[in-house]
Scaffold this motif. Structure first.
Motif, mmCIF file in Angstrom:
data_model
loop_
_atom_site.group_PDB
_atom_site.id
_atom_site.type_symbol
_atom_site.label_atom_id
_atom_site.label_comp_id
_atom_site.label_asym_id
_atom_site.label_seq_id
_atom_site.Cartn_x
_atom_site.Cartn_y
_atom_site.Cartn_z
ATOM 1 N N HIS A 1 0.862 -1.179 0.000
ATOM 2 C CA HIS A 1 0.000 0.000 0.000
ATOM 3 C C HIS A 1 0.896 1.226 0.000
ATOM 4 C CE1 HIS A 1 -3.460 -2.505 0.947
ATOM 5 N NE2 HIS A 1 -2.836 -2.984 2.009
ATOM 6 N N ALA A 2 0.391 2.325 -0.520
ATOM 7 C CA ALA A 2 1.119 3.592 -0.477
ATOM 8 C C ALA A 2 0.123 4.719 -0.225
ATOM 9 C CB ALA A 2 1.879 3.821 -1.786
ATOM 10 N N TYR A 3 0.474 5.619 0.687
ATOM 11 C CA TYR A 3 -0.392 6.745 1.045
ATOM 12 C C TYR A 3 0.470 7.993 1.196
ATOM 13 C CZ TYR A 3 -3.264 2.741 2.448
ATOM 14 O OH TYR A 3 -3.938 1.543 2.468
ATOM 15 N N TRP A 4 -0.159 9.138 0.958
ATOM 16 C CA TRP A 4 0.540 10.424 1.096
ATOM 17 C C TRP A 4 -0.346 11.345 1.929
ATOM 18 C CZ3 TRP A 4 4.542 12.246 -2.800
ATOM 19 C CH2 TRP A 4 5.066 13.487 -2.447
ATOM 20 N N LEU A 5 0.210 11.863 3.034
ATOM 21 C CA LEU A 5 -0.497 12.823 3.880
ATOM 22 C C LEU A 5 0.094 14.206 3.639
ATOM 23 C CD1 LEU A 5 -0.771 10.911 7.284
ATOM 24 C CD2 LEU A 5 -2.286 10.845 5.302
ATOM 25 N N ASN A 6 -0.777 15.138 3.235
ATOM 26 C CA ASN A 6 -0.346 16.494 2.902
ATOM 27 C C ASN A 6 -0.922 17.467 3.939
ATOM 28 O OD1 ASN A 6 0.090 19.061 1.739
ATOM 29 N ND2 ASN A 6 -0.020 18.221 -0.336
ATOM 30 N N PRO A 7 -0.066 18.220 4.663
ATOM 31 C CA PRO A 7 -0.574 19.117 5.710
ATOM 32 C C PRO A 7 -1.131 20.432 5.188
ATOM 33 C CG PRO A 7 1.805 19.269 5.601
ATOM 34 C CD PRO A 7 1.406 18.202 4.615
ATOM 35 N N GLU A 8 -1.081 20.684 3.889
ATOM 36 C CA GLU A 8 -1.616 21.934 3.353
ATOM 37 C C GLU A 8 -3.109 21.812 3.066
ATOM 38 O OE1 GLU A 8 1.757 24.575 1.143
ATOM 39 O OE2 GLU A 8 0.494 23.292 -0.093
ATOM 40 N N PRO A 9 -3.865 22.909 3.191
ATOM 41 C CA PRO A 9 -5.269 22.875 2.779
ATOM 42 C C PRO A 9 -5.391 22.501 1.305
ATOM 43 C CG PRO A 9 -4.783 24.880 4.021
ATOM 44 C CD PRO A 9 -3.472 24.214 3.753
ATOM 45 N N ARG A 10 -6.396 21.737 0.994
ATOM 46 C CA ARG A 10 -6.546 21.256 -0.383
ATOM 47 C C ARG A 10 -6.638 22.406 -1.388
ATOM 48 N NH1 ARG A 10 -7.950 16.240 -2.231
ATOM 49 N NH2 ARG A 10 -8.316 15.587 -0.078
ATOM 50 N N GLY A 11 -7.182 23.541 -0.961
ATOM 51 C CA GLY A 11 -7.283 24.679 -1.862
ATOM 52 C C GLY A 11 -5.932 25.241 -2.283
ATOM 53 N N GLN A 12 -4.859 24.927 -1.543
ATOM 54 C CA GLN A 12 -3.527 25.417 -1.888
ATOM 55 C C GLN A 12 -2.720 24.424 -2.707
ATOM 56 O OE1 GLN A 12 -1.461 26.853 1.611
ATOM 57 N NE2 GLN A 12 -3.254 27.966 2.359
ATOM 58 N N TRP A 13 -3.268 23.241 -2.928
ATOM 59 C CA TRP A 13 -2.561 22.270 -3.760
ATOM 60 C C TRP A 13 -2.454 22.819 -5.186
ATOM 61 C CZ3 TRP A 13 -4.803 16.777 -2.298
ATOM 62 C CH2 TRP A 13 -4.604 16.566 -0.934
ATOM 63 N N ASP A 14 -1.347 22.532 -5.822
ATOM 64 C CA ASP A 14 -1.077 22.934 -7.209
ATOM 65 C C ASP A 14 -0.935 24.439 -7.361
ATOM 66 O OD1 ASP A 14 -1.176 20.252 -8.062
ATOM 67 O OD2 ASP A 14 -3.351 20.357 -8.281
ATOM 68 N N THR A 15 -0.701 25.165 -6.289
ATOM 69 C CA THR A 15 -0.397 26.590 -6.387
ATOM 70 C C THR A 15 1.103 26.777 -6.207
ATOM 71 O OG1 THR A 15 -0.715 26.959 -4.007
ATOM 72 C CG2 THR A 15 -2.647 27.225 -5.442
ATOM 73 N N GLY A 16 1.669 27.738 -6.900
ATOM 74 C CA GLY A 16 3.099 27.971 -6.789
ATOM 75 C C GLY A 16 3.893 26.748 -7.212
ATOM 76 N N ASP A 17 4.800 26.296 -6.347
ATOM 77 C CA ASP A 17 5.669 25.165 -6.689
ATOM 78 C C ASP A 17 5.095 23.827 -6.236
ATOM 79 O OD1 ASP A 17 5.915 25.695 -4.010
ATOM 80 O OD2 ASP A 17 8.056 25.267 -3.913
ATOM 81 N N SER A 18 3.796 23.785 -5.872
ATOM 82 C CA SER A 18 3.184 22.539 -5.418
ATOM 83 C C SER A 18 2.956 21.592 -6.591
ATOM 84 C CB SER A 18 1.846 22.819 -4.722
ATOM 85 O OG SER A 18 1.161 21.616 -4.442
ATOM 86 N N ALA A 19 3.340 20.326 -6.396
ATOM 87 C CA ALA A 19 3.112 19.281 -7.394
ATOM 88 C C ALA A 19 2.168 18.226 -6.834
ATOM 89 C CB ALA A 19 4.432 18.643 -7.809
ATOM 90 N N ALA A 20 1.181 18.669 -6.045
ATOM 91 C CA ALA A 20 0.317 17.732 -5.337
ATOM 92 C C ALA A 20 -0.441 16.808 -6.283
ATOM 93 C CB ALA A 20 -0.663 18.509 -4.451
#
Length: 465
Positions: A420-439
């Motif tokens: 299994h593989a999982y990724w936990l991201n501490p940023e609000p979802r609305g900030q994903w893919d903003t700036g240098d984010s590659a979420a």
């Protein structure tokens, strides 16, 4: 009556906004409870609301703060809390500037009054004195806002401890049980005074700027909705205590899931033996118990400054769960990757482990800024054997790589090799893919979950199990 209804609906709405789970039915229960108490008795009203709306002890502080804002004990300066117009609050020098509190006879007189109240334990008098002190010292000259700092600086209640101890321990041996009890008693009373001052300051600010605005500034979210990145030292200690119940809950769910799992192989001998009672007809089949799978866990954690608090917390969870896995290995990275399992051995102090990690772990390649692409490549080069078909891979980070490479093919291979593989991201979802984010690009390879607080972490655990 309309004013009371407005205050009730506004208070309940503010509790919900602050994160307390208050349903419509519970709001109606509070209205029914109000019919059974004297509305002029403020503490009875508080108790009626608390009994119907507060579900967890951790929510009581937030509840009390909001109750004091929406149902204040006094309006304006409060009865008897107006400063004496014939007595200046502060002595001034020849230039008209207030002198230092330690040299001001007016301030020292007020400190004497405070010492007497702390000595007697008169809570009503202490509350009245807090209102007076805020009225006299809660505003900086030339400014309209209110602050606790000026009051506490002038009164300096902590420096009264020696005077208070001398008053109650006269003639008694110092350093014994009596002194320890007295210190604890006066420390609690001083803390009570500081809370009263803070509450009075909030009340006055609410009168000037509005209750709703003041509530949004003064009230922190409850622990389960507090962002890991915004936790102070005391809140982080409380979050640590919440890790272990979550781990036990996950363990219980794992056992429950295993018990409900597919049956094991047929136990032929027990089935035949049981069939003798039914004339050789195997009405009931018996199976061997399944051997539960105990996976290995690999944690790959971003240790850069932007997510350090989140990494700290989730590493606590990881090692609280170590008994659920046959092997736990943890790795941290910034722009290089190093194994940090050795720092978090069972029984190790977490603070010391984090200090050693910062000093000894090899996490910096060139710049010391996050570089997910190079960190993933280093992990694959050095620790490729850590991921096997038995491994659950958990990645913790904000997926911000400072516009560097992403090593997507390597990550795809890592996720493919893991069970299994999982990724936990501490940023609000609305900030994903903003700036240098590659979420989103990473999320296409590894399922990514927003995880900023205990509530979201618990939801992830529910889905994980």
């Amino acid at each position: 009556m309309a004013s009371l209804i407005d205050r009730h609906t506004g208070f309940v709405a503010e509790l919900r906004r602050a994160g307390l789970p208050v349903s419509v039915a519970e709001g109606l229960d509070a209205v029914r409870a109000m019919q059974a108490v004297d509305l002029l008795d403020r503490e009875s009203l508080r108790a009626a609301y608390a009994a119907t709306l507060v579900k967890r002890p951790q929510h009581r502080t937030t509840f009390d703060t909001l109750f004091d804002l929406w149902f204040p004990a006094a309006v304006g300066d409060g009865a008897g809390a107006r400063p004496d117009p014939d007595r200046p609050a502060r002595t001034t020098d020849d230039d008209g500037r207030p002198v230092e509190p330690a040299l001001d006879p007016q301030v020292q007189a007020r400190r004497g009054e405070l010492a007497e109240l702390l000595l007697s334990g008169d809570d009503a008098g202490l509350r009245q004195f807090a209102r007076m002190a805020v009225a006299e010292y809660g505003q900086t000259p030339g400014q309209e806002s209110w602050f606790s700092f000026g009051v506490l600086r002038a009164m300096s209640p902590d420096t009264l401890m020696a005077r208070l101890l001398n008053a109650v321990l006269a003639g008694q041996e110092r350093g014994g049980m009596a002194e320890r009890v007295a210190r604890r008693t006066f420390r609690d009373r001083i803390a009570r005074f500081e809370d009263l001052v803070a509450g009075e300051v909030r009340r006055r600010i609410a009168e000037d700027t509005g209750v709703e605005r003041t509530a949004r500034i003064a009230v922190r979210p409850p622990l389960e909705r507090l962002d890991f990145a915004g936790a102070n030292r005391a809140e982080m200690a409380a979050l640590r205590r919440e890790v272990y119940p979550l781990a036990r809950k996950l363990a219980a769910r794992l056992v429950q899931k295993q018990r409900r799992g597919r049956r094991g192989r047929l136990d032929f001998r027990r089935t035949v033996r049981a069939s003798l009672a039914s004339g050789g007809v195997p009405l009931t089949t018996h199976h061997r118990p399944r051997r539960p799978h105990k996976p290995e866990l690999v944690v790959l954690c971003d240790a850069s400054d932007s997510v350090s608090a989140f990494a700290h917390f989730t590493l606590l969870l990881t090692f609280a769960l170590r008994e659920q896995f046959s092997k736990v290995r943890a790795f941290a990275f910034i722009d290089a990757t190093d194994e940090i399992t050795r720092f978090f051995a069972p029984g190790a102090d977490v603070t010391d482990a984090m200090t050693r990690l910062a000093a000894e772990a090899d996490l910096v390649w060139i710049t010391g800024r996050s570089d997910y692409g190079h960190a993933i490549k280093v992990f694959d080069d050095r620790y490729r054997d850590a991921i096997t078909p038995k491994t659950s891979l958990l990645i913790l980070g904000d997926a911000r790589s400072n516009y560097g490479g992403l090593s997507l093919p390597i990550l795809r291979s890592m996720a493919g090799r893991a069970r299994h593989a999982y990724w936990l991201n501490p940023e609000p979802r609305g900030q994903w893919d903003t700036g240098d984010s590659a979420a989103s690009r990473y999320g296409e390879l590894v399922p990514m979950y927003e995880c900023r607080n205990l509530t979201q972490l618990a939801a992830f655990i529910e889905e994980l199990t």
